[in-house]
Design a protein around this motif. Structure first.
Motif, mmCIF file in Angstrom:
data_model
loop_
_atom_site.group_PDB
_atom_site.id
_atom_site.type_symbol
_atom_site.label_atom_id
_atom_site.label_comp_id
_atom_site.label_asym_id
_atom_site.label_seq_id
_atom_site.Cartn_x
_atom_site.Cartn_y
_atom_site.Cartn_z
ATOM 1 N N ILE A 4 0.810 -1.353 -0.435
ATOM 2 C CA ILE A 4 0.087 -0.014 0.215
ATOM 3 C C ILE A 4 1.649 0.998 0.001
ATOM 4 N N ILE A 81 -2.825 -1.347 -4.003
ATOM 5 C CA ILE A 81 -3.368 -0.571 -3.313
ATOM 6 C C ILE A 81 -3.028 1.372 -3.028
ATOM 7 N N VAL A 83 -3.563 4.798 -1.425
ATOM 8 C CA VAL A 83 -5.086 5.313 -0.760
ATOM 9 C C VAL A 83 -4.664 7.036 -0.966
ATOM 10 N N VAL A 100 -9.020 0.046 3.575
ATOM 11 C CA VAL A 100 -8.397 -0.332 2.073
ATOM 12 C C VAL A 100 -8.940 -2.564 3.058
ATOM 13 N N ALA A 156 -9.302 4.860 -1.869
ATOM 14 C CA ALA A 156 -8.918 3.560 -1.509
ATOM 15 C C ALA A 156 -9.140 3.107 -2.679
ATOM 16 N N LYS A 158 -7.337 0.440 -6.515
ATOM 17 C CA LYS A 158 -6.173 -1.045 -6.474
ATOM 18 C C LYS A 158 -5.104 -0.430 -7.668
#
Length: 229
Positions: A4, A81, A83, A100, A156, A158
Motif C-alpha cells: 500500500i 493499493i 490511498v 483498505v 483507496a 487498486k
C-alpha cells in the motif's frame, strides 16, 4: 503481502503534515507527500516525518496527485493499493485500515471514506461543501444509478484499476472524475463511514469564495460531460 502506498497532495500544510504522517498505520509501505508549490516548511516537516517528498509547481490538486502517480510508475515494484489522503489533518489517517479492508478482504476495486453527518465535527464541512456533495452525488445517482453519498478525499483504489481510469483532471475535479470513471467502467465500490474534524489552517477550496465556485463548476462539468457519453 499487500503493498500500500499513500499519496498526500499538500500546499502549505507545515503545521499539520507531520501529524498526518505520524498517524498513518504501519501497514503502509511508503508515504508520498507532493508539495504543490508550498512556501512554508511543508517539505522539510514531511521529510522529517519519514515521507518521500516530491515537488509539483503547477498548482492544482490533480496536478499533485498525478505527480505522485508518475513517481510510482517509475519504480520497479508497483503497489497493490493506492490511498489518497489530505494533508490538513481533517481526516483520521489511522482509519486507513478500514478504508483498505474491503479491497483486501472482499476484492472491491474502489473505496471512498464517507464523511457522514454523525461522524463529522461541527464546522468541519462548510455549507457550500455539504450542498455541493449532495448535489453532485444526487446527480450521479440520477444519471448513473450511483450509491455514492460523498466525494470524500480519503479513498483507496487498486493500483491497476487506477491506471485504467486514465485520470486527467488537474485541479478541483479530481475526486468526481475518479468516481464517475469508476461508475462508467462498472468497477465494484464501497463507501466506509469515516470521522472528520476541523482542518488545521485554511481550506484552499471551500475556505474561499473563488475556490468554492470553481470547484462547483468543475464538479458539475464532469458530471454533465459523462452523462452525455
Amino acid at each position: 503481502m499487500t503493498k500500500i502506498i499513500v499519496i498526500i497532495p499538500a500546499f502549505n500544510e507545515a503545521d499539520s503534515i507531520s501529524k498526518v504522517i505520524k498517524d498513518i498505520p504501519e501497514i503502509v509501505e511508503e508515504v508520498i507527500v507532493v508539495s504543490n508549490n508550498s512556501t512554508d516548511d511543508t517539505e522539510v516537516n514531511a521529510k522529517k516525518a519519514g515521507a518521500t517528498v516530491l515537488l509539483e509547481k503547477q498548482k492544482g490538486y490533480g496536478h499533485a496527485c498525478l505527480k505522485g502517480m508518475d513517481y510510482i510508475e517509475k519504480q520497479d515494484i508497483k503497489p497493490d493499493i493506492i490511498v489518497f489522503l489530505d494533508g490538513d489533518y481533517s481526516d483520521y489517517p489511522e482509519e486507513l485500515t478500514k478504508i483498505v479492508q474491503p479491497i483486501i478482504e472482499k476484492d472491491i476495486d474502489f473505496v471512498v471514506g464517507a464523511r457522514v453527518k454523525e461522524l463529522r465535527e461541527e464546522g468541519s464541512m462548510t455549507v457550500p461543501q455539504i450542498f455541493g456533495n449532495w448535489l453532485a452525488t444526487s446527480l450521479m445517482t440520477l444519471f448513473f444509478r450511483s450509491t455514492f453519498t460523498d466525494l470524500g478525499p480519503f479513498r483507496a483504489i487498486k493500483y491497476d484499476k487506477l491506471l485504467a481510469l486514465n485520470m486527467e483532471d488537474k485541479t478541483y475535479g479530481w475526486t468526481v472524475e475518479m468516481q464517475l470513471k469508476v461508475l462508467k467502467k462498472k468497477y465494484s465500490y464501497n463507501e466506509i463511514p469515516v470521522n472528520y474534524r476541523n482542518r488545521i489552517g485554511v481550506s484552499k477550496v471551500s475556505g474561499t469564495i473563488k475556490g468554492a465556485i470553481f470547484a462547483g463548476i468543475k464538479i458539475l462539468t464532469w458530471i454533465f460531460k459523462y452523462s452525455l457519453k
